[in-house]
Scaffold this active site. Structure first.
Site, mmCIF file in Angstrom:
data_model
loop_
_atom_site.group_PDB
_atom_site.id
_atom_site.type_symbol
_atom_site.label_atom_id
_atom_site.label_comp_id
_atom_site.label_asym_id
_atom_site.label_seq_id
_atom_site.Cartn_x
_atom_site.Cartn_y
_atom_site.Cartn_z
ATOM 1 N N GLY A 1 -3.649 5.155 8.111
ATOM 2 C CA GLY A 1 -3.723 4.336 6.623
ATOM 3 C C GLY A 1 -3.986 2.926 6.533
ATOM 4 O O GLY A 1 -3.292 2.078 5.836
ATOM 5 N N ASP B 1 -3.793 -3.394 2.707
ATOM 6 C CA ASP B 1 -3.165 -2.328 3.109
ATOM 7 C C ASP B 1 -1.880 -2.694 4.043
ATOM 8 O O ASP B 1 -2.068 -3.813 4.752
ATOM 9 C CB ASP B 1 -3.698 -1.300 3.849
ATOM 10 C CG ASP B 1 -4.393 -0.318 3.045
ATOM 11 O OD1 ASP B 1 -4.100 -0.073 1.725
ATOM 12 O OD2 ASP B 1 -5.544 0.546 3.368
ATOM 13 N N ILE B 2 -0.707 -1.711 3.965
ATOM 14 C CA ILE B 2 0.407 -2.125 4.605
ATOM 15 C C ILE B 2 -0.091 -1.877 6.160
ATOM 16 O O ILE B 2 0.171 -2.655 7.044
ATOM 17 C CB ILE B 2 1.597 -1.337 4.182
ATOM 18 C CG1 ILE B 2 2.153 -1.806 3.053
ATOM 19 C CG2 ILE B 2 2.739 -1.170 5.385
ATOM 20 C CD1 ILE B 2 3.301 -0.985 2.405
ATOM 21 N N SER C 1 9.754 5.433 1.055
ATOM 22 C CA SER C 1 9.789 4.698 -0.121
ATOM 23 C C SER C 1 10.761 4.610 -1.064
ATOM 24 O O SER C 1 10.944 3.956 -2.155
ATOM 25 C CB SER C 1 8.449 5.090 -1.000
ATOM 26 O OG SER C 1 7.294 4.988 -0.314
ATOM 27 N N TYR D 1 5.355 12.740 -5.323
ATOM 28 C CA TYR D 1 5.718 11.681 -4.267
ATOM 29 C C TYR D 1 6.759 11.585 -3.890
ATOM 30 O O TYR D 1 7.173 11.502 -2.482
ATOM 31 C CB TYR D 1 5.024 10.539 -4.923
ATOM 32 C CG TYR D 1 4.924 9.423 -3.871
ATOM 33 C CD1 TYR D 1 4.065 9.081 -2.866
ATOM 34 C CD2 TYR D 1 6.146 8.339 -4.140
ATOM 35 C CE1 TYR D 1 4.163 7.966 -2.233
ATOM 36 C CE2 TYR D 1 5.960 6.832 -3.262
ATOM 37 C CZ TYR D 1 4.869 7.350 -2.214
ATOM 38 O OH TYR D 1 4.915 6.076 -1.382
#
Length: 254
Positions: free
Chosen positions: A16, A22-23, A151, A164
């Site tokens: 990702g 982006d992280i 998260s 999510y």
């Protein structure tokens, strides 16, 4: 010049990393600054930026390879690990950072929404973890790291993000259980919850709403996440496993 931490091995696999904010991109930069070679995955990214980013990492004195792949593909985990072994060699560090997110809520949640979240957030993460461990056992490595991104679903509700929250929350349970199985192999397994992070999803309106909830006076940055992950991947963190690290800068929920 930044001092380098000792690391178990010099190759990190990061999923990702598809845009400058982006992280995953910040994690790649952090690891490269410590002398690790990088293999990252991306999806639907600007090809010119991917080429530029790879060159940036290479200019830091390490190898950098990448793979464009749809993580909803059931075979994605195997294709990723095959590719990294072919292009570089087997890594000792796996960072499951990629995620799928689409707002829903009880009025909109349906089977397709659940399936899309499950395929990326759970199935690809879980299969990457176990296939990494199976191949690690056959390698000449004696120390490994798996770090998953979650998260904060364990800390409070996420209205309008049912699929999510459910699929990312499952990562916490999986991480704790897998850590017990892999400890005898020398692999630590942890997860990091970075809290709300100013990356690709955050708008000015969201920033305005969130800022008062950060007592440190700023919103978390991808670089903050990268620092935490770099520590968990280091030799200094070899006694930490099965943990969900909530590194949120004191974020006030509710």
């Amino acid at each position: 010049m930044e001092s380098k931490r000792q690391v178990p091995n010099n190759i990190a696999l990061v999923t990702g990393a598809s845009s400058p904010r982006d992280i995953g991109t910040a994690i790649c930069r952090k690891f490269a600054s410590q002398g690790l070679s990088i293999f990252f995955t991306y999806w639907k990214a600007d090809p010119a930026w991917i080429e530029e980013f790879q060159q940036t990492i290479t200019n830091m004195g390490v190898r950098c390879e990448s793979l464009e792949i749809d993580l909803s593909n059931p075979n994605a985990a195997y294709e990723i690990l095959d590719s990294v072994e072919t292009k570089v060699r087997f890594p000792s560090i796996l960072i499951n950072n990629a995620a799928h997110s689409k707002s829903d809520g009880y009025l909109h949640l349906d089977a397709q929404t659940l399936d899309h979240h499950y395929a990326v957030n759970m199935r690809s993460t879980f299969l990457l973890c176990v296939e990494f461990a199976r191949r690690f056992e056959k390698s000449d490595l004696d120390t490994g790291r798996i770090i998953n991104l979650t998260s904060g679903q364990d800390l409070g509700p996420m209205p309008g993000e049912l699929a999510y929250a459910a699929t990312k929350g499952a990562i916490s349970a999986f991480t704790r259980s897998l850590s017990q199985e892999l400890a005898p192999l020398g692999i630590t397994v942890n997860a990091v919850n970075p809290g709300p992070t100013d990356s690709t999803w955050m708008t000015d309106e969201i920033r305005e709403q969130l800022l008062p909830k950060f007592p440190m006076g700023r919103i978390g940055l991808p670089e903050d996440v990268a620092q935490t992950i770099a520590f968990l991947a280091s030799e200094e963190a070899k006694w930490i496993t099965g943990q969900i690290i909530n590194s949120e800068g004191g974020f006030i929920r509710g």
